[in-house]
Structures are given as C-alpha cells and as structure tokens.
Design an enzyme around this catalytic site. Sequence first.
Site, PDB file in Angstrom:
ATOM      1  N   GLU A 199       0.821  -1.202   0.000  1.00 53.52           N
ATOM      2  CA  GLU A 199       0.000   0.000   0.000  1.00 53.52           C
ATOM      3  C   GLU A 199       0.864   1.265   0.000  1.00 53.52           C
ATOM      4  OE1 GLU A 199      -2.197  -3.070   2.660  1.00 53.52           O
ATOM      5  OE2 GLU A 199      -0.147  -2.610   2.023  1.00 53.52           O
ATOM      6  N   ALA A 209       9.599 -35.500 -10.581  1.00 55.31           N
ATOM      7  CA  ALA A 209       9.700 -35.644 -12.030  1.00 55.31           C
ATOM      8  C   ALA A 209       9.542 -37.127 -12.342  1.00 55.31           C
ATOM      9  CB  ALA A 209      11.044 -35.130 -12.527  1.00 55.31           C
TER      10      ALA A 209
END
Length: 363
Positions: free
Chosen positions: A54, A156
């Site tokens: 912000e 994998a």
Amino acid sequence: MLKEKEIYMNLALKEAIKGAGKVSPNPLVGAIIVKNGKIIGKGYHKVFGQAHAEVNAFESCIESPAGADMFVTLEPCSHFGKTPPCVDRIISEKIKRVYVGTADPSIQSGRKGVEILKNAGVEIGIGICEEKCRLINSSFFHFTETKTPYIVLKTASSLDGSIATDNNDSKWITNNKSRKFVHRLRNLYDAVLVGKNTVLFDDPELTVRSINGRNPARIIVDRNLSLPLKKKVFDKSAETIVITSKNIEKLQETIYKDNCITLVKVEEKEGLLDIKTAFAKIGETGITSIMVEGGCGIDSYLLKNRLVNRLHIFFAPMLIGSSKKYFSGSGIKSIADCIRLDVISVKRFGDDIFIDAHARYIS
C-alpha cells in the site's frame, strides 16, 4: 461492475507475485490505486522488513489519491511491526474505497484493519478474487493457522510413475524447460528437502541457479548421520539442516555442528524418523514452507502419513517401468480412500506436462 473490480484485483495480484522469494515469512501483497477510471499508482511488498504494498502504491502515485479506490490483495495491516500500520496511511491519504482480496488470518491483523477503515468512514469491499488471493499465499495462510511449514512435494516422473531406473539413473527424465522451472519453484519456498539416498545417488546442490533468486535452506533426512560431508549439500552455500535420530552418537553430532550444519533430532518409530515432529520444530525456526525433492522412500512416507499439502508433478512422455515409484506401498484398500487432488493448473513445458494440485485427504 464486479468484472471491472476483478480486473483491477488481477492487476494487484500481478504486482504481488513480483515479491516472490523476497518477502517470506511475510505474505505476497500487491496494491492498485484507481481514480476516475485511471490507475494512478501501484505497488507491491518488495523485501521483507521494508515498505508494504500500500505504501509503495502511494509513493508511485502520479496525482493525489484523495477520493480514489484502492485494490489490495490482502487486508491492510493495523499493527506496528517493522513498518507502521498501512491503515493509518490509507486514512491519511483520504482513500474513498478499499477493495480487499482476502482477510488477513494473523492475530495482529485479522479483520482489525477492515474495522479500523470502516470506522474512519472508508467504504470496504472484501472477497474480490479471494481464491486467487489466498492461493498466492498458501504457505502464509497454512503457517499462520497451523504454525507448521506448508509442505509441497515436487517430483519428475515418467507416465508410469517411475522417478528413476532400477539402478537409480534419473538424469534426465524431464527436459531443460521443466528443470529451469524447478529453479523458479525453489525460489518460492523457504526450504527444499531430500532424503539421504537422493544425496548419495544424485549429489544435488539444491540451490537456485537458472534464474536470479535466493537459495532456500536445504533439509536432509538422515537417520544416522552417515552422509559424507564432501557432498554438495554441505558446501555452506546455503543454510543446511539435517533431520536425524535422537540416538545419534555424540561424536558424529559434534562433527556436523562444527561444519555449520543444524541438527533437528527426533524420535524413531519402527525404524523411521518422526518427520511430523521434525516439521513442527523446523517451523519454530521461522521456515514457513518446504518443497520436497526426495526419492521413493521420503515421497511415499510423506504421502502415506498425509503430510503433503500440495504437489508439483512433472510428467515426461516416456515409460520406464521400474520399481522406483514416487508413491508406493500406500496400504490403501479402496478407491474411496485414495488421496484426491484438487488441480490448480496444468502447463506444458515442451513435451512435458506439469500438474500443480492441492492434496485432499478423507478423514
């Protein structure tokens, strides 16, 4: 009108993810300031301990933000930490409306920021793109709510679930594009974890190399501290932690500690380490997320014991047919008892297929 709000929140999300790998244990946050249909400021939380999204959005404004709308992915903070409360700056800048992606689950902030803004006359909208806003901070939400690290299993695999041949050859199952993406994933998490056999057979570095990013902490599971210290994971290029047994010899413990290796000692149960307790202890050090890049034993153990929150699975278009499966020996008797996956996304890296999914367990 809702669609327009979603567009702006999606832009705030794009800002937020720019901080990936730099803000943990803080969450990823992005903010957009809109006035008269024009974006006049945007920002994100760049580095842990520095200005929040912000504030960075206000600092970037090209005109006065008074009367503008702010779109922020996470509820603005209301407490003094390393930086002042963001709600104070929002009020002082005279923002008219704040649209929040999702509430902050932390004790310091939870809904207090929203209430302070409401009491100051700021209009509030909450829950814009909430699922996406929670997703980018899955580890933050999990750690805040459980005080234990968010566990992600990365593997994998060939299409038949093999992660190596029977003689432990695994280089390389997936292609270069997939392996480069793994380095991006490592950058997202506080630590990576492997078992002893992965270190013995593959001698991985477990560092971030293909991209510009931070090295996560390295965690190795080694019950009896039998690994030689010449292995790459002990090269001191990143913090290294070894999960081991409470019954290890004092001399071996001293040797490891003298080499700047942190030991997390836990009880053994039927010859296996109590990894759940180890994760809780590691969480006490401030590590909020761990990506597991282990082998058959550690992957199967974590899945069997329901310790995995999320999976990153790379499938390569090949069949290996080995006994080296990333999940086996589950003991599951019925399809109804299987671990279900809530798929987040599916991507292609050349011929490889990447599946990102949450694990859903039936209690």
